[in-house]
Design a protein around this motif. Sequence first.
Motif, mmCIF file in Angstrom:
data_model
loop_
_atom_site.group_PDB
_atom_site.id
_atom_site.type_symbol
_atom_site.label_atom_id
_atom_site.label_comp_id
_atom_site.label_asym_id
_atom_site.label_seq_id
_atom_site.Cartn_x
_atom_site.Cartn_y
_atom_site.Cartn_z
ATOM 1 N N ALA A 1 0.830 -1.201 0.000
ATOM 2 C CA ALA A 1 0.000 0.000 0.000
ATOM 3 C C ALA A 1 0.868 1.256 0.000
ATOM 4 C CB ALA A 1 -0.915 0.005 1.222
ATOM 5 N N ASN A 2 2.023 1.175 0.626
ATOM 6 C CA ASN A 2 2.913 2.340 0.671
ATOM 7 C C ASN A 2 4.049 2.272 -0.348
ATOM 8 O OD1 ASN A 2 1.487 3.544 2.703
ATOM 9 N ND2 ASN A 2 2.771 2.727 4.334
ATOM 10 N N ARG B 1 -0.671 -8.692 -3.158
ATOM 11 C CA ARG B 1 -1.038 -8.346 -1.784
ATOM 12 C C ARG B 1 0.190 -8.258 -0.901
ATOM 13 N NH1 ARG B 1 -6.647 -11.581 -0.479
ATOM 14 N NH2 ARG B 1 -7.969 -9.881 -1.167
ATOM 15 N N ARG B 2 1.110 -9.193 -1.153
ATOM 16 C CA ARG B 2 2.293 -9.197 -0.308
ATOM 17 C C ARG B 2 3.463 -8.593 -1.064
ATOM 18 N NH1 ARG B 2 3.381 -10.393 4.452
ATOM 19 N NH2 ARG B 2 5.528 -10.737 5.030
#
Lengths: 553, 216
Positions: free
Chosen positions: A71-72, A89-90
Amino acid sequence: MANKKTYPLDHAVDFVIVGSGSAGGILAKELSTAGFDVVVLEQGPYRRASDFKHDELSVVFRDELQGGGVANSGQTFRDDEAKVAIKPRRQPARYAQNVGGASVHFTANFWRFREIDFKERSALGAISGTNFADWPITYDELEPYYTKVDWEIGVSGAPGPNDAPRSKPFPMPPMPVKSSGVLMERGAKKLGLTTQPEPLAILSKPHNGRPACISCGYCMFFGCEVNAKSSTLAAMIPLAEASGHCEIRPDSAVFKIETDKRGRAREVLYLDKDGKERAQKTRAVVLAANGAETPRLLLMSASAQHPDGLANSSGFVGRNLMFNAHSAAQGVFPEPLNDYKGVQVTRIIHDFYESDEKRGFYGGGGLDARPLWSATPILHALEGMPPDVPSWGAAFKDEMAHNFTRQMCIVGSTTSLAMDRNNITLDPSSVDKWGRPAIRVTYRDHPDDLKMAGFLQDQAMNIFDAAGATKTWRYPLQPTNGGEHLLGTCRMGDDPASSVIDRDHRSHDVPNLFICDGSSFVTSGRGQPTMTIMALAFRAADRIKAAAAANNI
Amino acid sequence: MNEAPAQLLLQSCASFLRINIKKVVIMVGTTQHSRRQFLRSVSVVAGVELLQIAAPAIAVAATAARKSGSAFQVLDEDDAADFAAIAARIIPTTDTPGATEAGVIHFIDQAFAGAMQGSRAFAVAEIAEANQKLDGRFADLDAMAQDELLHGIEDGEFFGLLRVMTIFGFFAMSKYGGNKDMVAWKLIGFDGHHGPWQYPFGYYDAEVHGGDYNGE
Ligand SMILES: Cc1cc2nc3c(=O)[nH]c(=O)nc-3n(C[C@H](O)[C@H](O)[C@H](O)COP(=O)(O)OP(=O)(O)OC[C@H]3O[C@@H](n4cnc5c(N)ncnc54)[C@H](O)[C@@H]3O)c2cc1C
């Protein structure tokens, strides 16, 4: 910590070091204690031992130490250069963002390379489709620096029968064997294999003013709250700051190394805590941002003079990414191991270290005994369960409860071959939270590396059987979609056409730009790279000091 | 609300169950694992191949006003009852405590108010849709009917989310709302107070070090 040194932006310091991790922390200590003025720019925060908590949800699943994850970071992944990379996602390239870098949350398995690792290409010949090569340095050249790491960083262990020679004994004995180690040893003996104590960057005895490990069990992914883990945060940064010649500047995200007309690095541009652009003037730059971030920064530092990125006349910046392939096998025993206590690994097997043509493929590696997922409850429930049990309901619950204290894992760690197709590039559309082009990881394991990982998994299953496991399982091996060993992307070499830095870590293209971190690797080793990263850093510091003394920077 | 017997349920919650009726029958009462779980790769070792739920970058503190009298920050009582019922089937109460005793629903509520708020609307919509087909509420079904329904959706995103949240809520530190009195840690023999630990840790290293380990 009374009067910490600070340096003004417009006054050129001797060195700006980008990144304060395994390599950067050592370079900061070595150069500052030699009297050079050093500013370390670290994009992550300055966490202290007291900030490290046993909070599995936050640390493991919300990437608290890793900058909050995709996300960052905006990182993207693909397994083929022909594809468009997507945000998984990871996080694909994983490391802690804080002072001390990934040495803060690593598991601290700490293998030296052997002689063969530096000259395996000569021993085995070329491997087609790869950039398999010898290192320009040898084990003998690096040995004094491995020993320096042992004593200055703090390594516990005992020599194994086939270890490379060491000039000084380990500074302290290995951590006491855990049940997982006892069981692996039991199985190995029956199969005629040799176990040896695991060398760890974790103190078994008080050393250099730091305390011994308290066996809390929170090593993998976590920071150590007592400073027994030998991170550079615990072992080096305090010495650097005490020198009076080093400013650690956290929350400083570097986005460009600026060069002058002569093609020399002259200032380092970064965003401070408030997102404000800053420029630190410097006489030389040491880039130690890791095997994913170092190439990104060089590619981002492209200019009219360096259109393909800084220090990239070879085109090797970002190429040859190596993660070390891995495999895992799980076993359950009749009695409790309680392996969640203590360090992860206490015993290893290095009988399969060397490549062996009888196996029919290139590669070598090591086996280790550890709880792995069964060190913490959520990981155990999500990742540690056998395939013959439902994923929810009463049977799931019972299995989880029965196995947690009785389960262990044998992990296989192996080589990764260097290839053009595995690399770090700038993602064309994704950016990170600072607005920098995101890291794009392109990776597909070489088939030989997967075969070697599978071979080790076979051995692990045999060991479990011989040790009397009541239940064993493994999941099929698949190509990886990320890694935490970030290696090879600015390789060291004598030929400027096929390497980024020379044997002294100076970039071939920019005379006052040095690069030292996981990106310097020519080959991957057998699976635990950080001891070698740290030894390289001590050696690089000596070479840089020598160059400075000769007025040659 | 009506206590729908299993047969009735199978008829009434038409669309998404119909596709899966066969599977439900096969799964109930067996120990078959879901295919997805089996296929999940554990090739990554240091690397945790996790069902990671995307969390917003910064966990925004719960802003939704607590409803007066509600035990929950953002969930309404009915949704909470359904989510709690699902959690209770994922980690059921047997002769040992399960999701209910651990207070997993309070974790779920807290997570939907904060770090996982991005998933709340999805979860609420999914349970509403399921209930519409039930003509009642999931929480009011008996356990067998609940299991049948859940087997029908166990490969879907909604169940995956609730499963992960249940496991998080069960095992995460109590400050996140669940794992009340550390019941989850006690269940698996994980001593919650986190060391420091003395050797021997277990049965097998006690053979080497001597001394007694303290059981589970
Ligand atoms: C969970 C986990 C477990 C591990 N376990 C082991 C193990 O048991 N054994 C082993 O040998 N290895 C292990 N590793 C790998 C090990 O941590 C790394 O190999 C090692 O730390 C890499 O050192 P480095 O100096 O190359 O970079 P790092 O330690 O990653 O340091 C780089 C630093 O630079 C900073 N930085 C990057 N870019 C910028 C920028 N543009 N501006 C400012 N700062 C920047 C980063 O924030 C970071 O702090 C593990 C890694 C992880 C993630």
